[in-house]
Write an enzyme that holds these catalytic residues in place. Structure first.
Site, short mmCIF file in Angstrom:
data_model
loop_
_atom_site.label_atom_id
_atom_site.label_comp_id
_atom_site.label_asym_id
_atom_site.label_seq_id
_atom_site.Cartn_x
_atom_site.Cartn_y
_atom_site.Cartn_z
N ALA A 61 6.30 23.83 45.02
CA ALA A 61 5.77 24.05 43.66
C ALA A 61 6.06 22.83 42.79
O ALA A 61 7.18 22.33 42.76
CB ALA A 61 6.41 25.30 43.05
N LYS A 222 30.40 20.54 36.40
CA LYS A 222 30.97 20.49 37.75
C LYS A 222 32.40 21.02 37.76
O LYS A 222 32.82 21.71 38.69
CB LYS A 222 30.90 19.05 38.27
CG LYS A 222 29.44 18.60 38.50
CD LYS A 222 29.32 17.09 38.65
CE LYS A 222 27.87 16.67 38.87
NZ LYS A 222 27.67 15.21 38.80
N1 HSE Z 1 24.29 11.97 36.37
C1 HSE Z 1 25.00 12.44 37.51
C2 HSE Z 1 26.02 11.38 37.91
C3 HSE Z 1 24.07 12.73 38.65
O1 HSE Z 1 26.00 10.28 37.36
O2 HSE Z 1 26.88 11.66 38.73
C4 HSE Z 1 24.66 13.61 39.71
O3 HSE Z 1 25.00 14.87 39.24
#
Ligand code: HSE
Length: 447
Positions: A61, A222
């Site tokens: 998609a 994260k």
């Molecule tokens: N912007 C993120 C980084 C990409 O620089 O690690 C990966 O999540």
């Protein structure tokens, strides 16, 4: 069977049977989506062996069908993601769109339709994990997101499976490649923040909204995911204290180097004990001074690394590519194989375990250490005045260094560990003191 025993049983889904094909829908065909498709096609035979049945791509998609798309059979393309998700022959939906609201709707629709979901979307998982996990549990399907944290580095599988029998105490991660690139460039070339940021942009590292990287929000998503899995408690993006790197100067980096340290944007997830003796979780992202002898200090360029301290295993470190098409696709395909195996054999992997349900520590009560760099008046009694402020605010000093510059006198304090709120208040009082011309920088130190 007792209720407790029921809870411990993995929810069951009838398997399709060994050797039966599993259908895949891919949502999004950008850098990661195209790599996922390329690698699935390239390794289709061996992946079928590993997964227990062939993985068949039923559709891809995209938002704009008129845009040229290399590497994909045009017959597979559709701009109707919902119809693709709901096709009878689709068993697993792979969400690689990015953003939060639209992917959330698609992922929920897929889970409700009984499809397992693989996503690389850290912002979505960190913001809506409760809702997504509940939908996966209700439908008895898998929800995998290994690629959401540190892409190719298998940190979530490590927490979910490899360390399932251990007690993690602390995770310290360099989980944003862009900020690591910027800090490393400042450290290795003496570049200013602006110069290093411009170079990161030129190389295409910086997110469309740069604040996601440089203000630490990407790393905070994260951290929320890592803390949830490490401590069996739902930790959300909003639970993570977050400070970025945009105020770090070339002088800060130079001073850190001179003191045998490097500045890293660390995501720290920690099990702490509060004043009442109860366990709590601290999840935080901020620039951190790390001794150059620590393995995290030598993580250069845009690499990621996750340093884990756990009760039985001791210290572990995981290092590698935390972004990019192929490294992210590697983790996505690992999840696709896992979800396929479950579809073939029947059942599902255990969902996120949140049984510990620990409290999130108030950041003011977390114990940290400060490195405070200030310009002071060059007169008798200045040191005594500042030392008195520290004593009055329960702050014990570890080192005090004074340096003479053409522009004035610089005083650098390194504190012992103390309550974050006491440290922050002390800096405010010091900054307002008549002896101090300006607090130049305040950076926390790693434990
Ligand atoms: N912007 C993120 C980084 C990409 O620089 O690690 C990966 O999540």
């Amino acid at each position: 069977m007792s209720t407790e025993a029921n809870k411990l049983q993995p929810a069951f889904n009838p398997g399709k049977g060994e050797g039966q094909a599993v259908g895949l829908a891919i949502l999004g065909y950008g850098t990661v989506g195209s790599e996922v498709l390329r690698l699935l096609n390239k390794h289709s035979d061996s992946l079928a062996q590993r997964a227990g049945g062939p993985i068949q791509i039923k559709g891809v998609a995209v938002s704009d069908l008129s845009k040229p798309r290399a590497g994909v059979d045009p017959e597979l393309l559709t701009d109707d993601a919902y119809s693709l998700i709901n096709r009878e022959d689709v068993d697993i939906v792979v969400e690689l769109i990015g953003g939060i609201d639209y992917p959330r709707e698609l992922v929920l629709a897929a889970l409700k339709a009984g499809k397992s979901v693989v996503t690389a979307n850290k912002a979505l998982v960190a913001a809506h994990a409760d809702e997504l996990a509940a939908a996966a549990d209700a439908a008895k399907v898998d929800l995998y997101f290994e690629a959401a944290v540190a892409a190719a580095i298998p940190v979530l599988g490590m927490l979910r499976r490899s360390l399932a029998g251990d007690q993690v105490q602390r995770i310290s991660g360099i989980v944003n490649g862009t900020t690591n690139f910027i800090l490393d460039a400042m450290d290795s070339t003496g570049a200013t923040y602006e110069e290093a940021f411009a170079e990161a942009s030129r190389l295409g590292y910086v997110e469309a909204d740069p604040s996601a990287d440089v203000e630490g929000y990407d790393a905070a998503s994260k951290a929320a995911i890592l803390a949830s899995l490490a401590f069996h408690t739902r930790v959300k993006f909003d639970d993570v204290y977050c400070e970025g790197i945009s105020k770090i100067t070339a002088d800060d980096i130079k001073a850190a180097k001179a003191a045998g340290q490097a500045i890293k944007l660390l995501a720290t997830c920690e099990l702490i004990t509060n004043d009442s003796g109860e366990s709590e979780i601290s999840a935080r992202v901020h620039p951190t001074l790390v001794n150059r002898s620590h393995p995290l200090a030598s993580v250069s360029k845009s690499y990621n690394a996750v340093f884990v301290e756990s009760e039985a295993a001791g210290e572990l470190m995981f290092y590698g590519n935390g972004a990019g098409g192929a490294p992210t696709a590697s983790a996505v395909i690992g999840d696709i194989v896992g979800a396929t195996r479950n579809k073939v054999l029947g059942g599902r992997a255990p969902g996120d375990n949140t049984y510990a349900n620990l409290a999130i520590a108030d950041f003011g009560n977390v114990r940290t250490r400060y490195h405070i760099d200030m310009k002071v008046e060059d007169r008798t009694g200045v040191l005594a005045e500042i030392a008195t402020i520290c004593v009055e605010n329960n702050i014990s000093l570890r080192t005090v260094r004074q340096e003479q510059y053409p522009t004035g006198t610089r005083l650098i304090l390194v504190t012992h560990t103390a309550r974050e709120a006491d440290l922050a208040r002390t800096v405010d009082i010091i900054a307002a003191s008549s002896a101090v011309l300006g607090v130049e920088s305040v950076i926390r130190l790693a434990e």
